[in-house]
Design an enzyme around this catalytic site. Sequence first.
Site, PDB file in Angstrom:
ATOM      1  N   ASN B 141       0.801  -1.224   0.000  1.00 21.69           N
ATOM      2  CA  ASN B 141       0.000   0.000   0.000  1.00 21.69           C
ATOM      3  C   ASN B 141       0.837   1.279   0.000  1.00 21.69           C
ATOM      4  O   ASN B 141       0.327   2.355  -0.222  1.00 21.69           O
ATOM      5  CB  ASN B 141      -0.972   0.030   1.182  1.00 21.69           C
ATOM      6  CG  ASN B 141      -0.257  -0.039   2.521  1.00 21.69           C
ATOM      7  OD1 ASN B 141       0.743  -0.752   2.659  1.00 21.69           O
ATOM      8  ND2 ASN B 141      -0.739   0.688   3.511  1.00 21.69           N
ATOM      9  N   CYS B 327      -3.261   5.627   8.497  1.00 30.98           N
ATOM     10  CA  CYS B 327      -3.758   4.697   9.510  1.00 30.98           C
ATOM     11  C   CYS B 327      -3.250   5.192  10.839  1.00 30.98           C
ATOM     12  O   CYS B 327      -2.142   5.714  10.940  1.00 30.98           O
ATOM     13  CB  CYS B 327      -3.330   3.275   9.140  1.00 30.98           C
ATOM     14  SG  CYS B 327      -2.468   2.320  10.358  1.00 30.98           S
TER      15      CYS B 327
END
Lengths: 385, 385
Positions: B141, B327
């Site tokens: 990612n 995140c």
Amino acid sequence: MSQPVYYLDHAAATPIDERVLAVMRPYFSEKFYNPSSPYAPAVAIRKEYEDAKHILAQTIGAKGDELVITAGATESINLAIHSVQGHIISSSIEHHAVLKAVESREHTLVNPNKKGTISADAVKLALRSDTELVSVQLANNEIGTIQPLRDIAAVVLAERARRVEVGDSRPIYLHTDASQGFGQIDVNVARLGVDMLSLNSGKMYGPKQVALLWCKPGVRLSPLVLGGGQERGLRSGTENVAGVIGFAEAARLAHKQRKSESVRLMEIRDTMQKKLVDAFGEMILLSGNQKKRLPGSLHISLPGIDGERLVFSLESEGVFLATGSACAANQGTRSHVLTAIGMSDAEADGSLRITLGKLSSEKSVAEATEIIIRHVKKEMERMHA
Amino acid sequence: MSQPVYYLDHAAATPIDERVLAVMRPYFSEKFYNPSSPYAPAVAIRKEYEDAKHILAQTIGAKGDELVITAGATESINLAIHSVQGHIISSSIEHHAVLKAVESREHTLVNPNKKGTISADAVKLALRSDTELVSVQLANNEIGTIQPLRDIAAVVLAERARRVEVGDSRPIYLHTDASQGFGQIDVNVARLGVDMLSLNSGKMYGPKQVALLWCKPGVRLSPLVLGGGQERGLRSGTENVAGVIGFAEAARLAHKQRKSESVRLMEIRDTMQKKLVDAFGEMILLSGNQKKRLPGSLHISLPGIDGERLVFSLESEGVFLATGSACAANQGTRSHVLTAIGMSDAEADGSLRITLGKLSSEKSVAEATEIIIRHVKKEMERMHA
């Protein structure tokens, strides 16, 4: 064909309020950013998310940072039960989400009385020195009985005080599954005296797949889902911003309208109940605690009638209701709630669960009542033919 | 102020496609029924839900009843990892959802090479007789490197064959976190050779808080959430019908447009990359496997530049991108991915993660590239002043 729809199953699902959907709308499109991203519009979304949690928390008399957002009451309940290792006390008339999670642990299930009430004394009798959690529903999803949580909280509080006195540091918490009742009765964590509370957006005209677990400060949770550390590490996964914005608006609306809505529902429910009793007299059995019942709940049994057959026949005239709760675990089996309150098989099989809500106008319920009476009479004639 | 927005962070979040929202719309209002309810409109919704799962499954070459619907890739991943008891092999550059779930168990983390590739040989070396799960991402990612899952699958298959031969009944599965890459590269469970696959709706222009875990028939899962028995008992809770309907439509669209979209993104990405290399020459470091990379991914480092400062300065001109992944676990810390591929602190701190997607037109990316070059030059001047 567009026949009128008479929805009498609000305990199974509720449609999203259009006002709720309207406030969610921007979060699907222009406000789609990940709230953990660093740029200003994402930071703004983080703030809007936290603000929504705060508004949501206020409706139960709590603070935003005391909530863990989950993907449904089932998950909230599992998270609450996962928080302890010791013995758990619950009741035999809980939703399957509680029952299945509790059954995987050392536990005692307390039985209700005939009205479906879980007495504080019964909880007290079930207490063990290693009991760490008591989990009792706010109100039953089938028969509507409201549980005496304040009394149960007093039992838990006394046990906690006893442990402090004897120097026992084992914690004991009270959790309530408040999936049913929000918007109809007062749901305030301090007044209920609970330590944890699960609440579902999808049953209060909010979006589905969003719920919360409220925890009193000091209660230590053990996460079920690990990862990016969202929700203070207690429930990882990218935040459901649109869902929480919608949940908060739904809760705010339900909270604001609670008093007038509960009076409205109770009047409509009582009128319906009276008509049914007038029509069937001693052949009808009313279940649940008639004095402590959710305003929109009406549970009737017509022993000898096939409830499932009746549900299908009513459907043909647009009347939608249930025999028991809508959950995969319930399909094709008799309701564990009705068994627990001592119903005979014939009584249970002849049961209808009617749960009113926003879609229930005085007029529509009156019409539905006439249809139900007509269909029940036809069934009775068929049986005696 | 309505300045143009240049969104270069598709790996963090994607907006819902309007076509997706349109198919979801009825399930918020008139089709709100609980799919476990007995009346016809609810039964119809059950069927529509199952049909959507089937369509969704087809996009990865699977069957609808092989999917477990969850509330996000983090939950899917946790469920996959929860399926085994034994030793787990994963990589040091997985998403935190995998890392945190794996770290709670007996595990070995395999390191990537400098390009971020996890080699099948490294996995083979980490194999133990008690290894029950290998979990390797489809694509990274942060740096976009696509992992050689087919080769890793061959290692797992060989180990399985060896166990059968020696009469060892211990299972071994291969799981992949496919959160990044769907709609850009081929994601077919048979061609990848995996046994379990996690896929996220919220990263493919579908609704957030919906994901799937695909399991090959024969893989036995152990539920994280118990209750009403939905999703074959593997994930209880009222079904997220609107979410799954939307997820299926998003997956269908992404699957259909994959080939043209990946070519389009690759061309735009390569043009951007060339302009940046032309502007900064040897001062720029390109990360990730340049030959096996997601078409929309471009990871650059400008050692000496403060990436975080740059992100904030770019934001003032509407360019939104990230230094690392979005995140909560990543905030204020250096990326574990960049550390694992051997980046120095100066290189990691000077990093920008650019992830293109549907919002990236040729023109908008060209403009964003000019803005980035201008801001980087200004930063460089500031540093040398």
